[in-house]
Write a protein that holds these residues in place. Structure first.
Motif, short mmCIF file in Angstrom:
data_model
loop_
_atom_site.label_atom_id
_atom_site.label_comp_id
_atom_site.label_asym_id
_atom_site.label_seq_id
_atom_site.Cartn_x
_atom_site.Cartn_y
_atom_site.Cartn_z
N ILE A 166 0.84 -1.20 0.00
CA ILE A 166 0.00 0.00 0.00
C ILE A 166 0.87 1.25 0.00
O ILE A 166 0.63 2.19 -0.76
CB ILE A 166 -0.96 -0.01 1.21
CG1 ILE A 166 -2.04 -1.07 1.02
CG2 ILE A 166 -1.59 1.37 1.42
CD1 ILE A 166 -2.90 -1.28 2.26
N VAL A 167 1.90 1.25 0.84
CA VAL A 167 2.80 2.42 0.92
C VAL A 167 3.51 2.62 -0.42
O VAL A 167 3.56 3.74 -0.94
CB VAL A 167 3.81 2.25 2.07
CG1 VAL A 167 4.89 3.32 2.01
CG2 VAL A 167 3.10 2.28 3.40
N LEU A 168 4.05 1.55 -0.97
CA LEU A 168 4.76 1.67 -2.24
C LEU A 168 3.84 2.14 -3.35
O LEU A 168 4.16 3.08 -4.10
CB LEU A 168 5.40 0.32 -2.61
CG LEU A 168 6.17 0.30 -3.93
CD1 LEU A 168 7.38 1.22 -3.84
CD2 LEU A 168 6.59 -1.11 -4.27
N ALA A 169 2.68 1.53 -3.47
CA ALA A 169 1.73 1.91 -4.52
C ALA A 169 1.24 3.35 -4.33
O ALA A 169 1.12 4.10 -5.30
CB ALA A 169 0.55 0.95 -4.54
N ALA A 170 0.97 3.72 -3.09
CA ALA A 170 0.49 5.08 -2.83
C ALA A 170 1.51 6.12 -3.25
O ALA A 170 1.17 7.12 -3.88
CB ALA A 170 0.13 5.23 -1.35
N TRP A 171 2.78 5.89 -2.90
CA TRP A 171 3.80 6.86 -3.27
C TRP A 171 4.00 6.93 -4.78
O TRP A 171 4.13 8.02 -5.35
CB TRP A 171 5.13 6.55 -2.58
CG TRP A 171 5.17 7.14 -1.21
CD1 TRP A 171 5.00 6.49 -0.03
CD2 TRP A 171 5.36 8.51 -0.88
NE1 TRP A 171 5.08 7.37 1.02
CE2 TRP A 171 5.31 8.62 0.53
CE3 TRP A 171 5.58 9.67 -1.62
CZ2 TRP A 171 5.45 9.84 1.18
CZ3 TRP A 171 5.74 10.87 -0.95
CH2 TRP A 171 5.67 10.94 0.43
N LEU A 172 4.02 5.78 -5.44
CA LEU A 172 4.19 5.79 -6.90
C LEU A 172 3.01 6.46 -7.59
O LEU A 172 3.19 7.29 -8.49
CB LEU A 172 4.37 4.36 -7.42
CG LEU A 172 5.71 3.70 -7.10
CD1 LEU A 172 5.73 2.26 -7.57
CD2 LEU A 172 6.85 4.49 -7.73
N ILE A 173 1.80 6.10 -7.18
CA ILE A 173 0.61 6.70 -7.80
C ILE A 173 0.54 8.18 -7.46
O ILE A 173 0.17 9.00 -8.32
CB ILE A 173 -0.66 5.95 -7.35
CG1 ILE A 173 -0.66 4.53 -7.93
CG2 ILE A 173 -1.91 6.69 -7.78
CD1 ILE A 173 -1.74 3.64 -7.36
N ALA A 174 0.87 8.55 -6.23
CA ALA A 174 0.82 9.96 -5.83
C ALA A 174 1.82 10.79 -6.64
O ALA A 174 1.48 11.88 -7.11
CB ALA A 174 1.08 10.10 -4.34
N LEU A 175 3.03 10.28 -6.80
CA LEU A 175 4.03 11.04 -7.56
C LEU A 175 3.64 11.17 -9.03
O LEU A 175 3.65 12.26 -9.60
CB LEU A 175 5.40 10.41 -7.41
CG LEU A 175 6.03 10.52 -6.02
CD1 LEU A 175 7.35 9.76 -5.97
CD2 LEU A 175 6.24 11.97 -5.64
N CYS A 176 3.28 10.04 -9.63
CA CYS A 176 2.90 10.08 -11.06
C CYS A 176 1.58 10.82 -11.25
O CYS A 176 1.45 11.65 -12.15
CB CYS A 176 2.81 8.67 -11.61
SG CYS A 176 4.39 7.81 -11.65
N GLY A 177 0.60 10.52 -10.40
CA GLY A 177 -0.71 11.16 -10.52
C GLY A 177 -0.64 12.64 -10.22
O GLY A 177 -1.29 13.46 -10.88
N GLY A 178 0.14 13.02 -9.20
CA GLY A 178 0.29 14.43 -8.88
C GLY A 178 0.96 15.20 -10.01
O GLY A 178 0.55 16.31 -10.35
N LEU A 179 1.99 14.59 -10.60
CA LEU A 179 2.67 15.23 -11.72
C LEU A 179 1.72 15.37 -12.91
O LEU A 179 1.62 16.44 -13.52
CB LEU A 179 3.90 14.41 -12.12
CG LEU A 179 4.74 14.97 -13.24
CD1 LEU A 179 5.35 16.30 -12.84
CD2 LEU A 179 5.84 13.99 -13.61
N PHE A 180 0.99 14.31 -13.23
CA PHE A 180 0.07 14.34 -14.37
C PHE A 180 -1.05 15.35 -14.15
O PHE A 180 -1.34 16.17 -15.03
CB PHE A 180 -0.51 12.95 -14.62
CG PHE A 180 -1.53 12.93 -15.71
CD1 PHE A 180 -1.16 13.03 -17.03
CD2 PHE A 180 -2.88 12.82 -15.40
CE1 PHE A 180 -2.10 13.04 -18.04
CE2 PHE A 180 -3.83 12.82 -16.40
CZ PHE A 180 -3.45 12.93 -17.72
N THR A 181 -1.70 15.32 -12.98
CA THR A 181 -2.80 16.25 -12.74
C THR A 181 -2.30 17.70 -12.67
O THR A 181 -2.98 18.60 -13.14
CB THR A 181 -3.57 15.91 -11.45
OG1 THR A 181 -2.66 15.90 -10.36
CG2 THR A 181 -4.28 14.59 -11.56
N GLY A 182 -1.12 17.90 -12.11
CA GLY A 182 -0.56 19.24 -12.07
C GLY A 182 -0.28 19.79 -13.45
O GLY A 182 -0.61 20.94 -13.77
N LEU A 183 0.33 18.95 -14.30
CA LEU A 183 0.59 19.38 -15.67
C LEU A 183 -0.70 19.63 -16.44
O LEU A 183 -0.84 20.62 -17.17
CB LEU A 183 1.44 18.35 -16.40
CG LEU A 183 2.90 18.28 -15.99
CD1 LEU A 183 3.60 17.10 -16.66
CD2 LEU A 183 3.61 19.57 -16.33
#
Length: 193
Positions: A30-47
Motif C-alpha cells: 500500500i505504501v509503495l503503490a500510494a507513493w508511486l501513484i501519488a508522484l505520477c498522478g500528482g505530476l500528471f494532474t498538475g501538468l
C-alpha cells in the motif's frame, strides 16, 4: 555493559521473517503503490491543470479587446479606497457596440473626470465589460501555480487515502490479535488484564 545497537531495518516487510504477517506485506505494498501513484498522478494532474489554466487564460486574452468609451456621469472624487487601486474610481461609461447599439456599465476611471471624458475599457466577445486580460507572463505564472497547487492537492488526497486504508488495516490486525490472544489465554484458566 555492552552497548546494544538498534537500528531501522530497511525493507523488513518484504524479507523472510517468522514474525512477518500477511498484513505487513499488504501494508508495504500500500505504501509503495500510494507513493508511486501519488508522484505520477500528482505530476500528471498538475501538468494537466496548468495546461488547462493556460489555455483558458489565453482564450480570455484573445476574446477581450479595447473599446473607446465616454463617461456618462461625472466621476466621484478621490477616496481612501482609490489609493489602493492605482488612484482610480468607479464610474458609469457608455460605448457603442459593433452592431450600433449603445452599451453602458461601471468601469474604473481617473477621479474627478467630467462627463463626456474619453475612456478606454475592455469588453468581451459579447460586448460586455470585462477585466483587463493578464499579460502572457502573468498568465504563465498563474497557470504554473495552478498546476503546482492542483498537483499537491492530488498528492495529498492520494496519500491521505492510503493512510486511511493503512489505519483500517491496522485496526483489523488489532482485532485479529485480540481474538487470537483470547483463544490462547483462555486455556490457561485465567485471563490476563
Amino acid at each position: 555493559m555492552a552497548k546494544t545497537r538498534c537500528g531501522k531495518v530497511w525493507l523488513w516487510r518484504w524479507r523472510r521473517n517468522p514474525l512477518r504477517r500477511r498484513g505487513d506485506v499488504v501494508d508495504a505494498w500500500i505504501v509503495l503503490a500510494a507513493w508511486l501513484i501519488a508522484l505520477c498522478g500528482g505530476l500528471f494532474t498538475g501538468l494537466a491543470a496548468g495546461v488547462a489554466a493556460d489555455h483558458g487564460l489565453q482564450r480570455h486574452r484573445t476574446e477581450r479587446h479595447l473599446v473607446s468609451a465616454v463617461l456618462a456621469e461625472n466621476a466621484p472624487g478621490r477616496t481612501s479606497a482609490s489609493a489602493l487601486d492605482n488612484n482610480h474610481v468607479w464610474a458609469t461609461v457608455r460605448w457603442t457596440a459593433p452592431d450600433g447599439s449603445t452599451r453602458s456599465g461601471q468601469a474604473k476611471v481617473r477621479p474627478d473626470a467630467k462627463q463626456g471624458t474619453p475612456a478606454t475599457v475592455w469588453v468581451d466577445r459579447h460586448d460586455r465589460l470585462a477585466s483587463k486580460p493578464l499579460t502572457p507572463g502573468e498568465a504563465s505564472f498563474q497557470a504554473a501555480w495552478t498546476g503546482v497547487l492542483v498537483g499537491l492537492g492530488a498528492v495529498g488526497a492520494l496519500l491521505g487515502g492510503a493512510q486511511l486504508l493503512r489505519l483500517h488495516l491496522a485496526r483489523r490486525q488489532a482485532r485479529q490479535w485480540d481474538e487470537e490472544w483470547a483463544r490462547v489465554d483462555t486455556p490457561w484458566g485465567w485471563k490476563a488484564g
